[in-house]
Motif scaffolding. Structure first.
Motif, short mmCIF file in Angstrom:
data_model
loop_
_atom_site.label_atom_id
_atom_site.label_comp_id
_atom_site.label_asym_id
_atom_site.label_seq_id
_atom_site.Cartn_x
_atom_site.Cartn_y
_atom_site.Cartn_z
N SER A 65 -28.94 26.88 21.63
CA SER A 65 -27.94 26.12 22.40
C SER A 65 -27.08 25.29 21.44
CB SER A 65 -28.62 25.17 23.38
OG SER A 65 -29.40 24.22 22.66
N ALA A 66 -26.01 24.74 21.97
CA ALA A 66 -25.21 23.81 21.18
C ALA A 66 -26.01 22.52 20.93
CB ALA A 66 -23.91 23.49 21.89
N THR A 67 -26.85 22.16 21.90
CA THR A 67 -27.70 20.98 21.71
C THR A 67 -28.59 21.17 20.48
OG1 THR A 67 -27.75 20.51 24.08
CG2 THR A 67 -29.58 19.64 22.77
N HIS A 95 -20.96 13.96 22.36
CA HIS A 95 -21.91 14.44 23.36
C HIS A 95 -23.29 13.84 23.04
CE1 HIS A 95 -24.41 17.50 25.48
NE2 HIS A 95 -23.38 17.52 26.29
N ASN A 146 -15.73 16.62 25.76
CA ASN A 146 -16.10 17.39 26.95
C ASN A 146 -15.75 16.70 28.26
OD1 ASN A 146 -18.30 15.87 25.58
ND2 ASN A 146 -19.31 16.13 27.55
N ASP A 171 -18.75 19.26 16.34
CA ASP A 171 -19.26 19.86 17.56
C ASP A 171 -18.07 20.53 18.26
OD1 ASP A 171 -20.16 20.49 20.07
OD2 ASP A 171 -20.87 18.49 20.58
N GLN A 174 -16.93 22.77 23.06
CA GLN A 174 -15.90 22.89 24.10
C GLN A 174 -14.63 23.57 23.61
OE1 GLN A 174 -15.99 22.37 27.31
NE2 GLN A 174 -17.89 21.25 27.55
N SER A 194 -21.31 27.23 21.29
CA SER A 194 -22.17 27.50 22.44
C SER A 194 -21.68 28.76 23.15
CB SER A 194 -22.11 26.31 23.41
OG SER A 194 -22.92 26.56 24.53
N HIS A 196 -22.58 29.81 26.41
CA HIS A 196 -22.38 29.79 27.86
C HIS A 196 -21.11 29.05 28.28
CE1 HIS A 196 -23.70 25.61 29.04
NE2 HIS A 196 -24.23 25.67 27.82
N LYS A 197 -20.38 28.50 27.32
CA LYS A 197 -19.10 27.88 27.66
C LYS A 197 -17.96 28.91 27.57
CE LYS A 197 -20.91 23.61 27.31
NZ LYS A 197 -21.27 22.83 28.48
C1 PLP Z 1 -19.25 18.87 23.49
C2 PLP Z 1 -20.58 19.45 23.85
N1 PLP Z 1 -21.54 19.53 22.94
C3 PLP Z 1 -22.74 20.05 23.21
C4 PLP Z 1 -23.05 20.53 24.46
C5 PLP Z 1 -24.41 21.09 24.74
O1 PLP Z 1 -24.31 22.46 24.94
P1 PLP Z 1 -25.57 23.37 25.35
O2 PLP Z 1 -25.59 23.36 26.82
O3 PLP Z 1 -25.25 24.74 24.80
O4 PLP Z 1 -26.76 22.78 24.74
C6 PLP Z 1 -22.07 20.47 25.46
C7 PLP Z 1 -22.38 20.92 26.84
O5 PLP Z 1 -21.89 20.42 27.82
C8 PLP Z 1 -20.81 19.92 25.15
O6 PLP Z 1 -19.86 19.84 26.07
#
Ligand code: PLP
Length: 374
Positions: A65-67, A95, A146, A171, A174, A194, A196-197
């Motif tokens: 994930s991006a997280t 974020h 975001n 990051d 978005q 990421s 799924h965006k």
């Molecule tokens: C700017 C930003 N960084 C990170 C994330 C986290 O993404 P993920 O859901 O892939 O962990 C998001 C998700 O909303 C985001 O908008």
């Protein structure tokens, strides 16, 4: 109206993924032909994703994930560079997947400077330069916010980091697929993506790590992804992510032209409603996010009203343990606590129709009339 939260998977992406669930099911670490087939799929995907951001394949690793990418970038740089320094610079509007890891690092011997933003959500590059110290090891600033869509001056900040010999993480969860990304032009050392965006599957992300930049892994084990992310590789997800990048690459110009017009109409239509105020920069913003704070209703009630009418949107504020917290982003742009609990984010995407834009404008006007009477 909530594409920034997540997107449906594009049918072309599903088609590309399907064989990897039932026929091409190898483990990339296996020495047999099924393993080889999985490895080939992984490396082809890596090439596609890397070229989408103008990187070379060895500079991209896949994550969950991006997280995870944000955690890996921030903690990975912190731990591999702690002998050099223990100071990190970030912004107040990142974020939580950046803010929480840096707060965790603060509790573990690092120091963090949080750069403020102006009323449009812009970071001033000279503030970043002013915050850099001899012991600064990392600057982490998001490409686009975001909640309010503001596009940050990444190239300038990257140039400053380069001049001071400080690693620069961005990051881009978005912005990938919505703005062109060129890691060299942007002067970044690490960049988060990421899937799924951008109409790919959930549970897949990537981290660009410039060649030569050393980071500590978060996950130790089998040594997958150049030793930086041990775990059996999610081949179907990664194949889907690469397909989503390919589609974005080929359709971005045309798609964004259409979305820009729709978003302009959405912003104009909602801004005409009395008590609706645009948040984020009026021009330097993602062409897919229309964000406001509303005088006449709080976020919680607004979500209820929109939900009742079949509209999915987002408030700026985070919901933790059932309590609506004011958005840290809206507070950072200067709104008070009440205003920061009244955020609205409408985000559009590949399948948004003009009629839906008109519908949401009308619904918001109707909600305004209802609450004006209260
Ligand atoms: C700017 C930003 N960084 C990170 C994330 C986290 O993404 P993920 O859901 O892939 O962990 C998001 C998700 O909303 C985001 O908008």
């Amino acid at each position: 109206m909530d594409y920034a939260s997540t997107t449906p998977v594009d049918p072309r992406v599903i088609k590309a993924m399907l064989p990897y669930f039932s026929e091409k099911i190898g483990n990339t670490m296996s020495p047999h032909v099924w393993g080889l087939e999985a490895r080939e799929a992984l490396e082809n995907a890596r090439e596609v994703v890397a070229s989408f951001i103008k990187a070379s394949p060895v500079e991209v690793i896949f994550t969950g994930s991006a997280t995870e990418s944000n955690n890996l970038a921030v903690k990975g740089i912190a731990f591999s560079n702690r002998a050099r320094g223990r100071h990190i610079v970030t912004s107040k509007i990142e974020h939580l997947s950046v803010l929480d890891p840096v707060k965790w690092l603060e509790r573990n011997g690092f120091e963090v400077t949080y750069i403020p933003v102006n009323e449009d959500g812009l970071v001033d590059p000279s503030d970043v330069e002013g915050a850099i110290r001899k012991d600064t090891i990392l600057v982490s600033i998001m490409h686009t916010n975001n909640e309010i869509g503001t596009i940050e001056p990444i190239e300038e900040i990257g140039e400053i980091c380069r001049r001071h010999g400080v690693y620069f993480h961005v990051d881009a969860a978005q912005s990938v697929g919505k703005l062109p990304i060129d890691v060299d032009k942007m002067n970044v050392d690490l960049l988060t993506m990421s899937s799924h965006k951008i109409y790919g599957p959930k549970g897949v992300g990537a981290l660009y790590i410039r060649e030569g930049v050393r980071i500590e892994p978060l996950l130790h084990g089998g040594g997958h992804e150049y030793g930086l992310r041990s775990s059996t590789v999610n081949v179907p997800g990664i194949v889907g992510f690469a397909k989503a990048c390919e589609i974005a690459r080929d359709s971005m110009d045309e798609e964004l032209g259409r979305l820009r017009k729709l978003c302009k109409r959405l912003i104009e239509g909602v801004a005409e409603i009395e008590g609706a105020h645009l948040t984020g920069h009026p021009e330097r913003r993602l062409p897919t996010i229309a964000s406001f704070w509303l005088e006449f209703i709080d976020g919680e009630r607004l979500m209820f009203e929109l939900n009742e009418r079949g509209i999915a949107a987002s408030t700026g504020s985070a919901c933790s343990s059932g309590k609506i917290e004011p958005s840290h982003v809206l507070l950072a742009i200067g709104l008070n606590e009440r205003q920061a609990r009244s955020g609205l984010r409408l985000s559009i995407g590949r399948w948004t129709k003009p009629s839906e834009i008109e519908c949401v404008i009308n619904v918001l006007a109707e909600i305004r009339r209802k609450y004006a009477r209260c």
